[in-house]
Design a protein around this motif. Structure first.
Motif, mmCIF file in Angstrom:
data_model
loop_
_atom_site.group_PDB
_atom_site.id
_atom_site.type_symbol
_atom_site.label_atom_id
_atom_site.label_comp_id
_atom_site.label_asym_id
_atom_site.label_seq_id
_atom_site.Cartn_x
_atom_site.Cartn_y
_atom_site.Cartn_z
ATOM 1 N N LEU A 262 0.820 -1.189 0.043
ATOM 2 C CA LEU A 262 0.035 -0.136 -0.175
ATOM 3 C C LEU A 262 0.915 1.191 -0.024
ATOM 4 O O LEU A 262 0.575 2.157 -0.787
ATOM 5 C CB LEU A 262 -0.839 -0.052 1.292
ATOM 6 C CG LEU A 262 -1.946 1.377 1.377
ATOM 7 C CD1 LEU A 262 -2.583 1.205 -0.034
ATOM 8 C CD2 LEU A 262 -2.836 1.010 2.432
ATOM 9 N N GLU A 263 1.994 1.171 0.718
ATOM 10 C CA GLU A 263 3.002 2.247 0.741
ATOM 11 C C GLU A 263 3.553 2.587 -0.586
ATOM 12 O O GLU A 263 3.705 3.742 -0.975
ATOM 13 C CB GLU A 263 3.909 2.248 1.790
ATOM 14 C CG GLU A 263 3.377 2.282 3.170
ATOM 15 C CD GLU A 263 2.453 3.676 3.318
ATOM 16 O OE1 GLU A 263 3.350 4.601 3.209
ATOM 17 O OE2 GLU A 263 1.591 3.568 3.824
ATOM 18 N N GLY A 264 3.695 1.349 -1.456
ATOM 19 C CA GLY A 264 4.249 1.527 -2.879
ATOM 20 C C GLY A 264 3.394 2.312 -3.521
ATOM 21 O O GLY A 264 3.652 3.150 -4.510
ATOM 22 N N ILE A 265 2.015 2.101 -3.304
ATOM 23 C CA ILE A 265 1.011 2.373 -4.370
ATOM 24 C C ILE A 265 0.940 4.167 -3.917
ATOM 25 O O ILE A 265 0.833 4.842 -4.707
ATOM 26 C CB ILE A 265 -0.423 2.029 -3.940
ATOM 27 C CG1 ILE A 265 -0.378 0.434 -4.314
ATOM 28 C CG2 ILE A 265 -1.506 2.706 -4.520
ATOM 29 C CD1 ILE A 265 -1.869 -0.346 -4.274
ATOM 30 N N LEU A 266 0.947 4.499 -2.700
ATOM 31 C CA LEU A 266 0.909 5.915 -2.210
ATOM 32 C C LEU A 266 2.003 6.671 -2.665
ATOM 33 O O LEU A 266 1.847 7.963 -2.995
ATOM 34 C CB LEU A 266 0.860 5.796 -0.593
ATOM 35 C CG LEU A 266 -0.588 5.308 -0.029
ATOM 36 C CD1 LEU A 266 -0.286 5.294 1.273
ATOM 37 C CD2 LEU A 266 -1.731 5.899 -0.538
ATOM 38 N N TYR B 103 -8.810 8.803 -6.900
ATOM 39 C CA TYR B 103 -9.688 8.041 -7.775
ATOM 40 C C TYR B 103 -8.971 7.143 -8.826
ATOM 41 O O TYR B 103 -9.483 6.453 -9.516
ATOM 42 C CB TYR B 103 -10.837 8.713 -8.385
ATOM 43 C CG TYR B 103 -11.731 9.119 -7.547
ATOM 44 C CD1 TYR B 103 -13.146 8.582 -7.292
ATOM 45 C CD2 TYR B 103 -11.866 10.385 -6.637
ATOM 46 C CE1 TYR B 103 -14.005 9.155 -6.601
ATOM 47 C CE2 TYR B 103 -12.529 10.605 -5.820
ATOM 48 C CZ TYR B 103 -13.971 10.060 -5.739
ATOM 49 O OH TYR B 103 -14.627 10.514 -4.871
ATOM 50 N N LYS B 104 -7.426 7.206 -8.694
ATOM 51 C CA LYS B 104 -6.901 6.352 -9.565
ATOM 52 C C LYS B 104 -5.789 5.637 -9.129
ATOM 53 O O LYS B 104 -4.857 6.293 -8.414
ATOM 54 C CB LYS B 104 -6.359 7.096 -10.848
ATOM 55 C CG LYS B 104 -5.978 6.403 -11.921
ATOM 56 C CD LYS B 104 -5.962 7.389 -13.294
ATOM 57 C CE LYS B 104 -5.210 6.642 -14.345
ATOM 58 N NZ LYS B 104 -4.124 5.851 -14.172
ATOM 59 N N ASN B 105 -5.723 4.437 -9.119
ATOM 60 C CA ASN B 105 -4.405 3.593 -8.531
ATOM 61 C C ASN B 105 -3.249 3.717 -9.643
ATOM 62 O O ASN B 105 -3.415 2.796 -10.910
ATOM 63 C CB ASN B 105 -5.081 2.213 -8.359
ATOM 64 C CG ASN B 105 -3.713 1.439 -7.753
ATOM 65 O OD1 ASN B 105 -2.444 2.041 -7.931
ATOM 66 N ND2 ASN B 105 -4.000 0.312 -7.106
ATOM 67 N N ASN B 106 -2.381 4.225 -9.664
ATOM 68 C CA ASN B 106 -1.244 4.418 -10.734
ATOM 69 C C ASN B 106 -0.418 3.184 -10.808
ATOM 70 O O ASN B 106 0.435 3.029 -11.580
ATOM 71 C CB ASN B 106 -0.321 5.560 -10.663
ATOM 72 C CG ASN B 106 -1.394 6.882 -10.909
ATOM 73 O OD1 ASN B 106 -2.181 6.899 -11.891
ATOM 74 N ND2 ASN B 106 -1.190 7.985 -10.129
ATOM 75 N N SER B 107 -0.529 2.225 -9.622
ATOM 76 C CA SER B 107 0.590 1.451 -9.615
ATOM 77 C C SER B 107 0.008 -0.120 -10.313
ATOM 78 O O SER B 107 -1.284 -0.327 -10.048
ATOM 79 C CB SER B 107 1.000 1.115 -8.270
ATOM 80 O OG SER B 107 1.342 2.002 -7.532
ATOM 81 N N ILE B 108 0.801 -0.847 -10.905
ATOM 82 C CA ILE B 108 0.357 -2.265 -11.283
ATOM 83 C C ILE B 108 0.542 -3.223 -9.962
ATOM 84 O O ILE B 108 1.978 -3.061 -9.625
ATOM 85 C CB ILE B 108 1.122 -2.589 -12.469
ATOM 86 C CG1 ILE B 108 0.542 -1.612 -13.669
ATOM 87 C CG2 ILE B 108 0.392 -4.115 -12.748
ATOM 88 C CD1 ILE B 108 1.402 -1.849 -14.731
ATOM 89 N N VAL B 109 -0.134 -3.751 -9.318
ATOM 90 C CA VAL B 109 0.087 -4.649 -8.444
ATOM 91 C C VAL B 109 0.030 -6.082 -8.623
ATOM 92 O O VAL B 109 -0.968 -6.413 -9.269
ATOM 93 C CB VAL B 109 -1.010 -4.283 -7.175
ATOM 94 C CG1 VAL B 109 -0.755 -5.070 -5.652
ATOM 95 C CG2 VAL B 109 -0.919 -2.917 -6.633
ATOM 96 N N SER B 110 1.121 -6.651 -8.580
ATOM 97 C CA SER B 110 1.138 -8.134 -8.794
ATOM 98 C C SER B 110 1.454 -9.039 -7.641
ATOM 99 O O SER B 110 2.593 -8.824 -6.799
ATOM 100 C CB SER B 110 2.113 -8.469 -9.835
ATOM 101 O OG SER B 110 2.027 -7.640 -10.850
ATOM 102 N N LEU B 111 0.205 -9.938 -7.123
ATOM 103 C CA LEU B 111 0.571 -10.620 -5.908
ATOM 104 C C LEU B 111 0.825 -12.075 -6.351
ATOM 105 O O LEU B 111 0.173 -12.772 -7.296
ATOM 106 C CB LEU B 111 -0.848 -10.388 -5.140
ATOM 107 C CG LEU B 111 -1.038 -8.940 -4.707
ATOM 108 C CD1 LEU B 111 -2.533 -9.070 -4.008
ATOM 109 C CD2 LEU B 111 0.029 -8.272 -4.042
#
Ligand SMILES: C[S@@+](CC[C@H](N)C(=O)[O-])C[C@H]1O[C@@H](n2cnc3c(N)ncnc32)[C@H](O)[C@@H]1O
Length: 481
Positions: free
Chosen positions: A77-81, A275-283
């Motif tokens: 989450l901190e990476g996204i922020l 309103y926009k998540n700029n990160s591509i999250v891969s789990l």
């Protein structure tokens, strides 16, 4: 892609400038945004990763971040922020995977309408099943089942709750079906089981997958809080029989409180990221010694907090997750697969018959020799060896995934086994040297908000407890080659 520059001196200077207690974060609110949507053991409070990211970002262009032991996904989450383009998280525990996914998946403001509909449906169902809910405790009691029995006797409530309740529901002409969850009655009182199933069925009908997953996580937390477990402990111990007998949790209230808090958390996450998540999250749900889905030489920054030791003698992540995994049917795991999670985590391989020492750490070798000095300690020494053998492999794998000159931050705790200190930070530094890692520095912190057992039994003897682990160390490496 531009090469990463060597910025060891700049980083060390930054760290040196900070006050001695900087990394403690004693009075910080560690629950903002979607952090803490679900309890998880040994969460690494977010100001640690937030500050690491912001300091490293001053000197390097960070496009990818990895946490190979993501747990509840705090680092992600901190990476996204921080607007990091690619955020990778991994954990072998399916519950960790679900929490991390829910925490990092942005949901629009339609969540509020879904929440309202869920509450409306729930009230309707509670009204409809009012009589069935009110009569169930008396039914089970009159049928002669002891809901407090300690041993899971055949034919008893502990083992047969689904069958007993399904019979009752048929008699009452009710269409609710209780899933066949192993030892369900040991962990739940009769009315609680019916209520949980009512809530779960409504969530299962939701037509938006992200929202369904988010609300299912609220349900997962409810199953833990409404169970017969003893309060405030991560290990699963049941309440005393006297307490079980009187236990009447307000399941609906518990669920609605979690639901509302988490809807609020999603709203604040959305407001924060615009309103926009700029990160591509891969789990991934992989073993951290493998990390097959993460490309080699691709990671710019690693921030992670591995377990302190094996699950048996430190934190049992699998055991903590058991009730949720059973109720939510996550990954459709069999009971055996759920029970075996802890064995698959770091240090899970047993070496009680012995091992031949093959790790490049003199510090560890010395500690193991001390544990082995006492003839009976082969099993404990084997556990310790098993954990560090895995840690060495993870370090190797993670380093292969990293780009040249990228930094790695390992937040570790040193523990004591059989009165022998295990300085994981020093062991890690020795292991790192053989994997092309330069040790930059090690920072210290005092744990104040991490929920951990503050005492354990390094001798594994009941009653003998030694205070341990109130310090953590942040070991910093740079990949040199
Ligand atoms: C200290 S917790 C991480 C907590 C996390 N930083 C957070 O803030 O929630 C360690 C995690 O390592 C995971 N783990 C242990 N052994 C593993 C392995 N071999 N492969 C992948 N994950 C593992 C556990 O399931 C647990 O979630």
């Amino acid at each position: 892609m531009e090469e990463l520059g060597i910025v060891d001196d700049q980083l060390v200077k930054e760290f040196d400038k900070l006050p001695a207690d900087f990394w403690d974060f004693k009075n910080e609110d560690t629950k903002e945004l979607t952090h803490s949507i679900h309890n998880y053991p040994a969460v690494m409070v977010y100001p640690i990763s937030r500050n690491i990211i912001s300091i490293v970002k001053k000197y390097q262009n960070i496009e990818s971040l990895l946490d190979p032991f993501m747990g509840s996904g705090t680092v992600l989450l901190e990476g996204i922020l921080a607007n990091i383009e690619k955020v990778y998280g991994n954990d072998l525990n399916p519950l960790a995977h679900r929490i991390s996914k829910a925490k990092t998946t942005l949901i629009g403001d339609e969540i509020v309408q879904y929440r309202d509909k869920l509450v409306f449906d729930l009230e309707k169902e509670y009204e409809k099943y009012d009589k069935i809910l009110n009569m169930v405790t008396g039914y089970v009691d009159e049928a002669g089942y002891d809901i407090t029995a300690k041993v899971l006797d055949k034919g008893n409530w502990g083992e047969n709750a689904p069958g007993i309740l399904n019979e009752y529901l048929v008699k009452m002409n009710c269409e609710i079906k209780i899933p066949n969850i192993k030892n369900l009655g040991f962990w739940f009182v009769p009315k609680c089981i019916l209520e949980l199933q009512i809530i779960k069925s409504i969530i299962a009908e939701i037509d938006n997958d992200d929202i369904k997953d988010y609300f299912m996580l609220c349900f997962s937390e409810t199953t833990r809080l409404a169970s017969n477990r003893r309060n405030g402990e991560f290990k699963m111990y049941r309440m005393t029989p006297e307490k079980v007998k009187k236990y009447n949790p307000n399941v609906k209230k518990i669920f609605l409180q979690i639901l509302d808090a988490n809807v609020e958390k999603m709203n604040s996450f959305r407001n924060r990221v615009g309103y926009k998540n700029n990160s591509i999250v891969s789990l991934s749900l992989d073993d951290a010694t493998k990390l097959v889905s993460i490309p080699e030489n691709s990671i710019d920054l690693v921030i992670t907090s591995p377990p302190y030791g094996d699950s048996r003698t430190t934190v049992a992540y699998g055991q903590f997750s058991r009730v949720s995994l059973q109720w939510c049917d996550y990954e459709k795991l069999s009971y055996k697969e759920i029970i075996d999670i802890d064995k698959k985590l770091m240090g899970g391989t047993s070496y009680k018959k012995g091992f031949s020492y093959d790790l490049p750490s003199e510090v560890l070798k010395k500690a193991l020799d001390e544990i082995l000095e006492d003839d009976n300690n082969l099993e404990r020494a084997g556990d310790v060896y098993s954990f560090y053998r895995d840690l060495s492999q993870v370090l190797d794998t993670v380093t292969k995934k990293c780009r040249k000159n990228s930094y790695q931050f390992w937040v570790v705790g040193n523990r004591t086994v059989k009165h022998v200190k295990l300085p994981t930070d020093e062991i890690l530094v020795e292991l790192g040297k053989t994997k092309g890692l330069k040790h930059i520095t090690t920072l210290g912190r005092t744990i104040s908000n991490k929920v951990m057992p503050s005492e354990n039994s390094p001798t594994n003897e009941a009653g003998k407890k030694v205070k341990t682990m109130n310090k953590e160390l942040i070991v910093i490496f740079r990949k040199e080659t």
